[in-house]
Design an enzyme around this catalytic site. Structure first.
Site, short mmCIF file in Angstrom:
data_model
loop_
_atom_site.label_atom_id
_atom_site.label_comp_id
_atom_site.label_asym_id
_atom_site.label_seq_id
_atom_site.Cartn_x
_atom_site.Cartn_y
_atom_site.Cartn_z
N GLY A 12 8.79 -7.97 9.30
CA GLY A 12 8.68 -9.46 9.43
C GLY A 12 8.80 -10.14 10.61
O GLY A 12 9.07 -11.28 10.87
N SER A 13 8.72 -9.29 11.71
CA SER A 13 8.69 -9.78 13.19
C SER A 13 7.48 -11.00 13.26
O SER A 13 7.89 -12.02 13.84
CB SER A 13 8.80 -8.99 14.29
N ARG A 67 -4.11 -4.54 -9.58
CA ARG A 67 -4.13 -5.35 -8.43
C ARG A 67 -4.52 -6.82 -8.82
O ARG A 67 -3.96 -7.72 -8.59
CB ARG A 67 -5.28 -4.81 -7.60
N ARG A 93 -1.36 -4.78 1.68
CA ARG A 93 -2.16 -4.67 0.44
C ARG A 93 -3.64 -5.42 0.52
O ARG A 93 -3.54 -6.19 1.34
CB ARG A 93 -1.50 -5.18 -0.47
N ASN A 109 -4.76 -13.24 8.75
CA ASN A 109 -4.33 -12.15 8.62
C ASN A 109 -4.18 -11.95 10.03
O ASN A 109 -4.83 -12.23 11.12
CB ASN A 109 -5.19 -10.92 7.94
N HIS A 111 -3.76 -8.54 12.71
CA HIS A 111 -4.19 -7.05 12.83
C HIS A 111 -4.05 -6.41 14.18
O HIS A 111 -4.53 -7.22 15.12
CB HIS A 111 -5.49 -6.51 12.49
N GLU A 144 -13.42 -10.83 1.49
CA GLU A 144 -13.30 -9.72 0.60
C GLU A 144 -13.17 -8.46 1.02
O GLU A 144 -13.09 -7.23 0.62
CB GLU A 144 -14.16 -9.82 -0.68
N ASP A 147 -10.05 -6.36 6.79
CA ASP A 147 -9.89 -6.65 8.31
C ASP A 147 -11.34 -7.05 8.81
O ASP A 147 -11.75 -6.69 9.89
CB ASP A 147 -9.46 -5.38 9.01
N LYS A 174 4.13 -8.25 20.90
CA LYS A 174 4.41 -9.33 21.69
C LYS A 174 3.36 -10.54 21.82
O LYS A 174 3.35 -11.74 21.54
CB LYS A 174 4.48 -8.93 23.35
C1 GAR Z 1 2.04 -5.90 12.98
O1 GAR Z 1 1.85 -5.18 13.84
C2 GAR Z 1 0.74 -6.31 12.09
O2 GAR Z 1 -0.27 -6.53 13.17
C3 GAR Z 1 0.41 -5.08 11.27
O3 GAR Z 1 1.69 -4.79 10.74
C4 GAR Z 1 2.64 -5.17 11.73
C5 GAR Z 1 3.77 -5.77 10.82
O4 GAR Z 1 4.96 -6.13 11.64
N1 GAR Z 1 -0.55 -5.32 10.28
C6 GAR Z 1 -1.50 -4.46 9.74
O5 GAR Z 1 -1.46 -3.20 10.49
C7 GAR Z 1 -2.46 -5.14 8.99
N2 GAR Z 1 -3.40 -4.11 8.64
P1 GAR Z 1 6.01 -7.30 11.30
O6 GAR Z 1 6.26 -6.99 9.92
O7 GAR Z 1 7.09 -7.14 12.25
O8 GAR Z 1 5.24 -8.66 11.44
#
Ligand code: GAR
Length: 202
Positions: A12-13, A67, A93, A109, A111, A144, A147, A174
């Site tokens: 959750g950062s 789902r 998910r 989102n 990524h 749909e 990414d 960061k």
């Molecule tokens: C983050 O690096 C995010 O970009 C990645 O998961 C991490 C979650 O960190 N997401 C993916 O890879 C989605 N395909 P967080 O829980 O500390 O925000």
């Protein structure tokens, strides 16, 4: 359009960076509120962080659920909190077409790669394994395909010779924390238009 619903699965950062920006940054000035934080995993650290901030934090476990059934539960919870914009923040998910139709052009989102390179899981590992010299992160609208939706903002991060997955992930993270809040600000303020795959700032 100011009420965010944030979906998480773990640490959750990114959620916390958004929350900080709402509390004392540009998102706060725009009048953005975090209406609810929802995790599909009970053990997600981000849920505790949301509770500690006095926010609505909801655990909706997804394990074993179909789902479409799960996504209907998610949609109901988001509507219950009057959410305008859905932000996926480490939500691991895929979303069903039914979910995406409920929030047209209103799901973002983040990524950890420069899409379309390295979609899916372990993007930082994929970047190191491929030997790229530059990677980064992307905030995009969700459609749909995995990414794949129109890109709002990207940030580039150099890959250093002595990088491990951990050091590279930390430097990318960061930038994630910086560009996610910025992208949300653009979308909330309506300062963009989408032309095909391109998100143009207005
Ligand atoms: C983050 O690096 C995010 O970009 C990645 O998961 C991490 C979650 O960190 N997401 C993916 O890879 C989605 N395909 P967080 O829980 O500390 O925000």
């Amino acid at each position: 359009m100011k009420r965010l619903g944030i979906l998480i699965s773990g640490r959750g950062s990114n959620f916390e960076a958004i929350a900080e920006n709402v509390a004392s940054g540009a998102l706060g000035v725009l009048g953005v509120e975090i209406a609810v934080v929802i995790s599909n995993r009970a053990e997600a650290r981000g849920l505790e962080a949301a509770l500690a901030r006095g926010m609505n934090a909801v655990c909706l476990p997804s394990k074993g659920l179909d789902r479409e059934v799960y996504d209907r539960m998610l949609v109901a919870e988001l509507h219950k909190h009057d959410v305008d914009l859905v932000c996926l923040a480490g939500f691991m998910r895929l979303l069903s077409a039914g979910f995406i139709r409920e929030f047209p052009n209103r799901i973002l989102n983040i990524h950890p790669s420069l899409l379309p390179a390295f979609p899916g899981l372990d993007a930082q590992h994929q970047a190191l394994a491929h030997g790229v010299k530059i990677t980064g992160c992307t905030v995009h609208f969700v459609d749909e395909d995995l990414d794949a939706g129109p890109i709002v903002i990207q940030a580039a991060v150099p890959v250093l010779d002595d990088d491990t997955e951990e050091t590279l992930s930390a430097r990318i993270l960061k930038q994630e924390h910086r560009i996610y809040a910025e992208a949300i600000g653009i979308v909330i303020a309506g300062k963009y238009r989408v032309e095909g795959r391109r998100v143009l700032l207005t």
